[in-house]
Design a protein around this motif. Structure first.
Motif, PDB file in Angstrom:
ATOM      1  N   ASN A 122       0.863  -1.180   0.000  1.00 42.27           N
ATOM      2  CA  ASN A 122       0.000   0.000   0.000  1.00 42.27           C
ATOM      3  C   ASN A 122       0.896   1.225   0.000  1.00 42.27           C
ATOM      4  O   ASN A 122       2.108   1.136   0.197  1.00 42.27           O
ATOM      5  N   CYS A 123       0.285   2.386  -0.186  1.00 42.20           N
ATOM      6  CA  CYS A 123       1.025   3.636  -0.280  1.00 42.20           C
ATOM      7  C   CYS A 123       0.146   4.776   0.195  1.00 42.20           C
ATOM      8  O   CYS A 123      -1.077   4.756   0.020  1.00 42.20           O
ATOM      9  N   SER A 124       0.769   5.764   0.813  1.00 44.13           N
ATOM     10  CA  SER A 124       0.073   7.000   1.165  1.00 44.13           C
ATOM     11  C   SER A 124       1.032   8.159   0.979  1.00 44.13           C
ATOM     12  O   SER A 124       2.257   7.978   0.944  1.00 44.13           O
ATOM     13  N   GLY A 125       0.486   9.365   0.873  1.00 45.55           N
ATOM     14  CA  GLY A 125       1.319  10.543   0.703  1.00 45.55           C
ATOM     15  C   GLY A 125       0.684  11.762   1.318  1.00 45.55           C
ATOM     16  O   GLY A 125      -0.533  11.814   1.519  1.00 45.55           O
ATOM     17  N   LEU A 126       1.526  12.740   1.605  1.00 44.36           N
ATOM     18  CA  LEU A 126       1.067  13.971   2.243  1.00 44.36           C
ATOM     19  C   LEU A 126       1.804  15.139   1.602  1.00 44.36           C
ATOM     20  O   LEU A 126       3.025  15.086   1.406  1.00 44.36           O
ATOM     21  N   ALA A 127       1.050  16.204   1.284  1.00 44.78           N
ATOM     22  CA  ALA A 127       1.624  17.399   0.675  1.00 44.78           C
ATOM     23  C   ALA A 127       1.419  18.590   1.599  1.00 44.78           C
ATOM     24  O   ALA A 127       0.553  18.558   2.489  1.00 44.78           O
ATOM     25  N   PRO A 128       2.202  19.652   1.422  1.00 44.33           N
ATOM     26  CA  PRO A 128       1.976  20.869   2.212  1.00 44.33           C
ATOM     27  C   PRO A 128       0.516  21.312   2.111  1.00 44.33           C
ATOM     28  O   PRO A 128      -0.106  21.219   1.052  1.00 44.33           O
ATOM     29  N   GLY A 129      -0.003  21.761   3.226  1.00 38.25           N
ATOM     30  CA  GLY A 129      -1.416  22.134   3.269  1.00 38.25           C
ATOM     31  C   GLY A 129      -2.316  21.005   3.706  1.00 38.25           C
ATOM     32  O   GLY A 129      -3.524  21.189   3.837  1.00 38.25           O
ATOM     33  N   GLY A 130      -1.723  19.812   3.904  1.00 41.01           N
ATOM     34  CA  GLY A 130      -2.512  18.690   4.400  1.00 41.01           C
ATOM     35  C   GLY A 130      -3.167  17.842   3.346  1.00 41.01           C
ATOM     36  O   GLY A 130      -3.941  16.933   3.666  1.00 41.01           O
ATOM     37  N   ARG A 131      -2.874  18.094   2.060  1.00 44.28           N
ATOM     38  CA  ARG A 131      -3.465  17.250   1.011  1.00 44.28           C
ATOM     39  C   ARG A 131      -2.915  15.834   1.108  1.00 44.28           C
ATOM     40  O   ARG A 131      -1.725  15.638   1.339  1.00 44.28           O
ATOM     41  N   VAL A 132      -3.802  14.845   0.900  1.00 42.51           N
ATOM     42  CA  VAL A 132      -3.454  13.440   1.104  1.00 42.51           C
ATOM     43  C   VAL A 132      -3.661  12.652  -0.187  1.00 42.51           C
ATOM     44  O   VAL A 132      -4.608  12.897  -0.943  1.00 42.51           O
ATOM     45  N   ALA A 133      -2.763  11.707  -0.453  1.00 38.83           N
ATOM     46  CA  ALA A 133      -2.959  10.717  -1.520  1.00 38.83           C
ATOM     47  C   ALA A 133      -2.963   9.345  -0.867  1.00 38.83           C
ATOM     48  O   ALA A 133      -2.135   9.055   0.005  1.00 38.83           O
ATOM     49  N   ARG A 134      -3.906   8.513  -1.252  1.00 37.83           N
ATOM     50  CA  ARG A 134      -3.961   7.161  -0.717  1.00 37.83           C
ATOM     51  C   ARG A 134      -4.567   6.234  -1.757  1.00 37.83           C
ATOM     52  O   ARG A 134      -5.134   6.681  -2.756  1.00 37.83           O
ATOM     53  N   PHE A 135      -4.458   4.937  -1.511  1.00 29.21           N
ATOM     54  CA  PHE A 135      -4.948   3.924  -2.437  1.00 29.21           C
ATOM     55  C   PHE A 135      -5.878   2.982  -1.678  1.00 29.21           C
ATOM     56  O   PHE A 135      -5.700   2.755  -0.477  1.00 29.21           O
ATOM     57  N   ALA A 136      -6.838   2.420  -2.393  1.00 29.07           N
ATOM     58  CA  ALA A 136      -7.798   1.524  -1.733  1.00 29.07           C
ATOM     59  C   ALA A 136      -7.112   0.273  -1.188  1.00 29.07           C
ATOM     60  O   ALA A 136      -7.392  -0.162  -0.070  1.00 29.07           O
ATOM     61  N   ALA A 137      -6.233  -0.312  -1.971  1.00 28.64           N
ATOM     62  CA  ALA A 137      -5.427  -1.457  -1.518  1.00 28.64           C
ATOM     63  C   ALA A 137      -6.265  -2.590  -0.945  1.00 28.64           C
ATOM     64  O   ALA A 137      -5.988  -3.091   0.140  1.00 28.64           O
ATOM     65  N   VAL A 138      -7.285  -3.006  -1.684  1.00 24.83           N
ATOM     66  CA  VAL A 138      -8.130  -4.112  -1.228  1.00 24.83           C
ATOM     67  C   VAL A 138      -7.986  -5.335  -2.122  1.00 24.83           C
ATOM     68  O   VAL A 138      -8.854  -6.206  -2.155  1.00 24.83           O
ATOM     69  N   GLY A 139      -6.873  -5.404  -2.859  1.00 25.05           N
ATOM     70  CA  GLY A 139      -6.630  -6.583  -3.674  1.00 25.05           C
ATOM     71  C   GLY A 139      -6.704  -6.297  -5.161  1.00 25.05           C
ATOM     72  O   GLY A 139      -6.553  -5.163  -5.609  1.00 25.05           O
ATOM     73  N   ARG A 140      -6.972  -7.333  -5.913  1.00 25.96           N
ATOM     74  CA  ARG A 140      -6.952  -7.209  -7.367  1.00 25.96           C
ATOM     75  C   ARG A 140      -7.975  -6.206  -7.887  1.00 25.96           C
ATOM     76  O   ARG A 140      -7.732  -5.520  -8.877  1.00 25.96           O
ATOM     77  N   ILE A 141      -9.132  -6.082  -7.214  1.00 24.34           N
ATOM     78  CA  ILE A 141     -10.165  -5.160  -7.691  1.00 24.34           C
ATOM     79  C   ILE A 141      -9.730  -3.705  -7.584  1.00 24.34           C
ATOM     80  O   ILE A 141     -10.328  -2.832  -8.223  1.00 24.34           O
ATOM     81  N   SER A 142      -8.705  -3.422  -6.772  1.00 30.83           N
ATOM     82  CA  SER A 142      -8.200  -2.053  -6.694  1.00 30.83           C
ATOM     83  C   SER A 142      -6.830  -1.923  -7.364  1.00 30.83           C
ATOM     84  O   SER A 142      -6.121  -0.944  -7.158  1.00 30.83           O
ATOM     85  N   GLY A 143      -6.476  -2.911  -8.186  1.00 32.80           N
ATOM     86  CA  GLY A 143      -5.261  -2.813  -8.994  1.00 32.80           C
ATOM     87  C   GLY A 143      -3.981  -3.181  -8.290  1.00 32.80           C
ATOM     88  O   GLY A 143      -2.893  -2.880  -8.783  1.00 32.80           O
TER      89      GLY A 143
END
Length: 334
Positions: free
Chosen positions: A140-161
């Protein structure tokens, strides 16, 4: 003194630390894996509570007085959507009575476990920015940018790539070895080394043992290190699987950086989880090369400190702790 209960719960293990708001660690405990998607939220949180109770008991004994819990900071695997985070926070809150912090915020904060690794790998000064890739039992992966913006992935298996993680790598290794053994696929030393790990001679024996349960399903992850050893010896099939895993790590990190507008920024890419923390040369070096091509100013950083450190740091952030508290906490986990 008020205390924080920090929790990092992954698919294979749970770590709990009870710390003072000054960063002093008073109690720690380890429990089993956290799998609400498999056993249900209530049972999963009940299992979580055994480690929480042990750490809190140790802390109470250390302090010699009842605990004044200011905040539960829980970074949990399988908390992949905000609705799951809210459900899990409610389940934890029902099992504890915790005083709210002075600002009146909720006493339980839940995030995906990738945010624990991310926070552990970021600086305690300035506005946080960066991404983290966890590759342990899963990926899985997550990210954070200045200002509090977030990137994340569903990470629930093949259906989420998703592709990769220790469990997936073990299955891939068995798949390729099975096909090599029966003539459908390319020859590979995996067909010899995988059964040998369990004291067997052939892939048909291993397939039968796995199918009939003579080898417990939970032991399949043991084959991931065998895969890396075979790849390191120059096996083409094993090497291709490892290369694919490296490329997936790079794809996750660069996608998160792109979504946050950080592809050209000098920010950390935090790498953790059992597979990445092992720093297997074939995997690590390909990840570093791949990141250099996609995000040339990014700084790969392998974090081997327990992710529960990140859960505790997030709690200190929330409570507005002084710099000395961060230093004391990091020193404990160094």
């Amino acid at each position: 003194m008020g205390v924080i209960v920090a929790i990092d719960a992954g698919n294979s293990k749970t770590d709990v630390a009870v710390t003072g708001t000054d960063g002093t660690v008073f109690g720690r405990a380890r429990g089993g894996g956290f799998r609400p998607h498999a056993v249900g939220v209530e049972q999963a949180v009940d299992t979580l509570q055994s480690a929480v109770a042990e750490a809190m008991s140790d802390a109470a004994a250390e302090l010699g007085l009842p605990l004044d819990v200011r905040l539960f900071s829980a970074c949990l695997a399988n908390a992949d959507f905000p609705v799951e985070e809210a459900e899990l926070a409610g389940a934890i809150a029902r099992r504890h009575r915790a005083a709210g912090d002075p600002a009146g915020h909720p006493p339980v904060r839940v995030a995906n476990d990738t945010f624990a690794l991310l926070r552990a790998g970021l600086s305690d000064e300035g506005e946080p920015a960066g991404v983290a890739v966890v590759c342990g039992a899963g990926i899985n992966c997550s990210g954070l940018a200045p200002g509090g913006r977030v990137a994340r992935f569903a990470a629930v298996g093949r259906i989420s790539g998703d592709w990769g993680g220790g469990a997936h790598l073990a299955e891939e290794a068995v798949w390729w070895a099975a096909r090599a053994a029966d003539g459908r696929g390319e020859a590979t030393a995996l067909a010899r080394e995988l059964p040998a790990h369990f004291g067997l001679s052939t892939m048909p024996e291993l397939i039968e043992a796995l199918h009939l349960g003579r080898i417990e399903r939970a032991r399949r992850h043991e084959l991931a290190p065998v895969l890396f050893a075979v790849a390191a010896a120059g096996d083409a099939v094993a090497g291709a699987i490892v290369a694919r895993q490296a490329d997936e790590v790079v794809a996750l990190a660069s996608a998160a950086l792109d979504r946050l507008g950080l592809l050209e920024a000098a920010v950390p890419v935090v790498l953790g989880g059992g597979v990445l923390a092992a720093r297997h040369p074939l995997l690590h070096e390909r990840v570093v090369r791949g990141l250099a091509g996609r995000a040339p100013r990014a700084v790969p950083r392998v974090v081997t400190a327990p992710p529960v450190l990140g859960a505790a740091l997030l709690a200190l952030d929330h409570l507005g702790a002084p710099p000395a508290a961060y230093a004391r906490l990091r020193e404990h986990f160094a």
